[in-house]
Design an enzyme around this catalytic site. Sequence first.
Site, mmCIF file in Angstrom:
data_model
loop_
_atom_site.group_PDB
_atom_site.id
_atom_site.type_symbol
_atom_site.label_atom_id
_atom_site.label_comp_id
_atom_site.label_asym_id
_atom_site.label_seq_id
_atom_site.Cartn_x
_atom_site.Cartn_y
_atom_site.Cartn_z
ATOM 1 N N LYS B 73 0.871 -1.179 0.000
ATOM 2 C CA LYS B 73 0.000 0.000 0.000
ATOM 3 C C LYS B 73 0.900 1.218 0.000
ATOM 4 C CE LYS B 73 -2.492 1.406 3.712
ATOM 5 N NZ LYS B 73 -3.633 1.541 4.656
ATOM 6 N N ARG B 116 -10.543 -1.631 7.309
ATOM 7 C CA ARG B 116 -9.695 -2.603 8.030
ATOM 8 C C ARG B 116 -9.234 -2.069 9.372
ATOM 9 N NH1 ARG B 116 -4.870 0.135 9.154
ATOM 10 N NH2 ARG B 116 -3.422 0.171 7.400
ATOM 11 N N GLN B 144 -13.613 7.178 11.031
ATOM 12 C CA GLN B 144 -13.333 6.047 11.920
ATOM 13 C C GLN B 144 -14.425 5.855 12.977
ATOM 14 O OE1 GLN B 144 -11.279 3.469 11.899
ATOM 15 N NE2 GLN B 144 -10.645 4.175 9.879
ATOM 16 N N ASP B 165 -18.981 14.642 19.560
ATOM 17 C CA ASP B 165 -18.052 15.286 18.612
ATOM 18 C C ASP B 165 -18.125 16.786 18.817
ATOM 19 O OD1 ASP B 165 -16.694 14.221 15.668
ATOM 20 O OD2 ASP B 165 -16.847 16.380 16.040
ATOM 21 N N ASP B 233 -2.946 7.600 21.912
ATOM 22 C CA ASP B 233 -3.232 7.944 23.306
ATOM 23 C C ASP B 233 -3.793 9.355 23.458
ATOM 24 O OD1 ASP B 233 -0.773 8.873 22.391
ATOM 25 O OD2 ASP B 233 0.162 8.856 24.357
#
Lengths: 326, 326
Positions: B73, B116, B144, B165, B233
């Site tokens: 990729k 994925r 995501q 959000d 994180d």
Amino acid sequence: MTNKLLYLSQADVKSVGLTMAEIIEATEKGFMEMGNNRVEMPPKPGIHPGEGGDNFIHAMPAFIPAMDAAGVKWVSGYPGNQQKGLPYINGLLILNDPETGLPLSVMDCSWITAMRTAAASAVSAKYLARPESSTIGILACGVQGHTNLEAMNVLFPLKKVMAYDPSPENAEKLARFGKETLGLEVTIVSDPKDAVTGCDIVVTSGPILKVPHATIQAGWLNEGTFVSCVDFDSFFSREALKEAAKWTTDNLDQYNHYKDKVGFFVDCPGVYAELGELVTGKKKGRENATEKNFAANLGLAMEDMAVAPLIYKKAAEKNIGTWLTL
Amino acid sequence: MTNKLLYLSQADVKSVGLTMAEIIEATEKGFMEMGNNRVEMPPKPGIHPGEGGDNFIHAMPAFIPAMDAAGVKWVSGYPGNQQKGLPYINGLLILNDPETGLPLSVMDCSWITAMRTAAASAVSAKYLARPESSTIGILACGVQGHTNLEAMNVLFPLKKVMAYDPSPENAEKLARFGKETLGLEVTIVSDPKDAVTGCDIVVTSGPILKVPHATIQAGWLNEGTFVSCVDFDSFFSREALKEAAKWTTDNLDQYNHYKDKVGFFVDCPGVYAELGELVTGKKKGRENATEKNFAANLGLAMEDMAVAPLIYKKAAEKNIGTWLTL
């Protein structure tokens, strides 16, 4: 800015009509950038499908800001392919827009690989061979024998070619190419020594072997000869290499990797300069008419990326290739 | 054996109709191979065009013998693209025939990357979350956020979604997707704590930042919660991370690279297991109902290569895409 991608097959890439002279010029410019530390080129990672570890597929990314060139070559080498009637080297090159990261073009990379490898030999020769070199020996007359002859003929006033290949058919092919396409006088020789002694430039372009066959012996090279070792150190006895005045390579990190990690270049001379150092003048090229100088260029992603934008631009201008939606 | 190449645009890749369930299955199989040390996956080299070093184009090669999957990729991330109306992530994936090295397909990689990544979260959750998990918190509702919700919904009996959000528009988008496409009950919350406390699964999928904004505080997570840190994180205070029973990642070498060389994961818990170790049973997953478990998966070429052959085969069967000559 574009959301279109130009696909260029191997036939498309060839039909663009980029000349060897243009490829040499682009390759030299790339080495100038490299010599000035203005190229980003990480190591080549790869995968190795199949038994025995001889197959490889390598990713070769490079970015040359001054040439607006960013992308990757994804190239495979499968020694067993030839028995299947398939080429040893296959692959694609993706060219990106450095401004947005978007892919601009996907093109076959085998023609570019063949041509830029020879162009790098010629750039080395420009700095390390005698300018009046007129006789060239080609040892092993495959793809690289052909393209190296073509490249040297761009920069030197070649007249005579001494062609050696264990396969008479290959030697005949090179002879026809030298005579008919390049207008040179070609002699096919059955003794490899005859393609070395008496030559101003020697190109060794046989198979790359970890244990050198070491055909070329000490005393065979004339004074003042330049050798391009396209097949690494495979063709040379260690005694013959001791005659080297200047032993050079295209990239020292990669050379040391192949030497220390992979096992090539055992007992070879110390590296005098990288090609970029010769092109920028940071190291001197040939200094007299008697030096025996060598280039062992291993091939760089930078070279592919120096050439690919020219192919892309010419193809777009000439309406060659297939436009695809991203 | 073929000398044809199948090109799949982003629309082609989507229209193949590979389901999230199939992608999760392929991803888990890939992690099984990885856990058994049967995947070849060298580090990702890259180039970084532009000022500031925020742009990247990475080469991600992988070979999974058991899945007959080999390729690379070549993916770019340009933070400035969004201001230009272009996607942040772009790129292509080249799939090769492991037998010959020849390229089989070139396909857009952005859909695969989005899917994925979420599938890997779901595989981690399979081993680290409580099977009866029914309430999920999504913090940051971009691409995501959507795909992670979709993936978790495949493996868990989800009922309620708490969507947070900073952009109400993004939260609304996720709410519509959750309700209309997945048939879930969705609550938009303005306090991030409400998307954490009371949830069985938490997904943090905001921007990846070297200096974490550390919104989530100690004491917010319920006992027994699983967290997928898609944004590394960034979302967690160090005190909150001290509550982790099992802190896991997809690949330790890559995690350590990001931790030690790039500067992420400062003062994070020690890594308990790689995902492949959980999938193969070499390390235990969740051991009781109270553990607070974490996955910080950073994304692997293996995941792309586990999915790409399925896309290629389905596209060829369904006659989707553009066949090109090599």
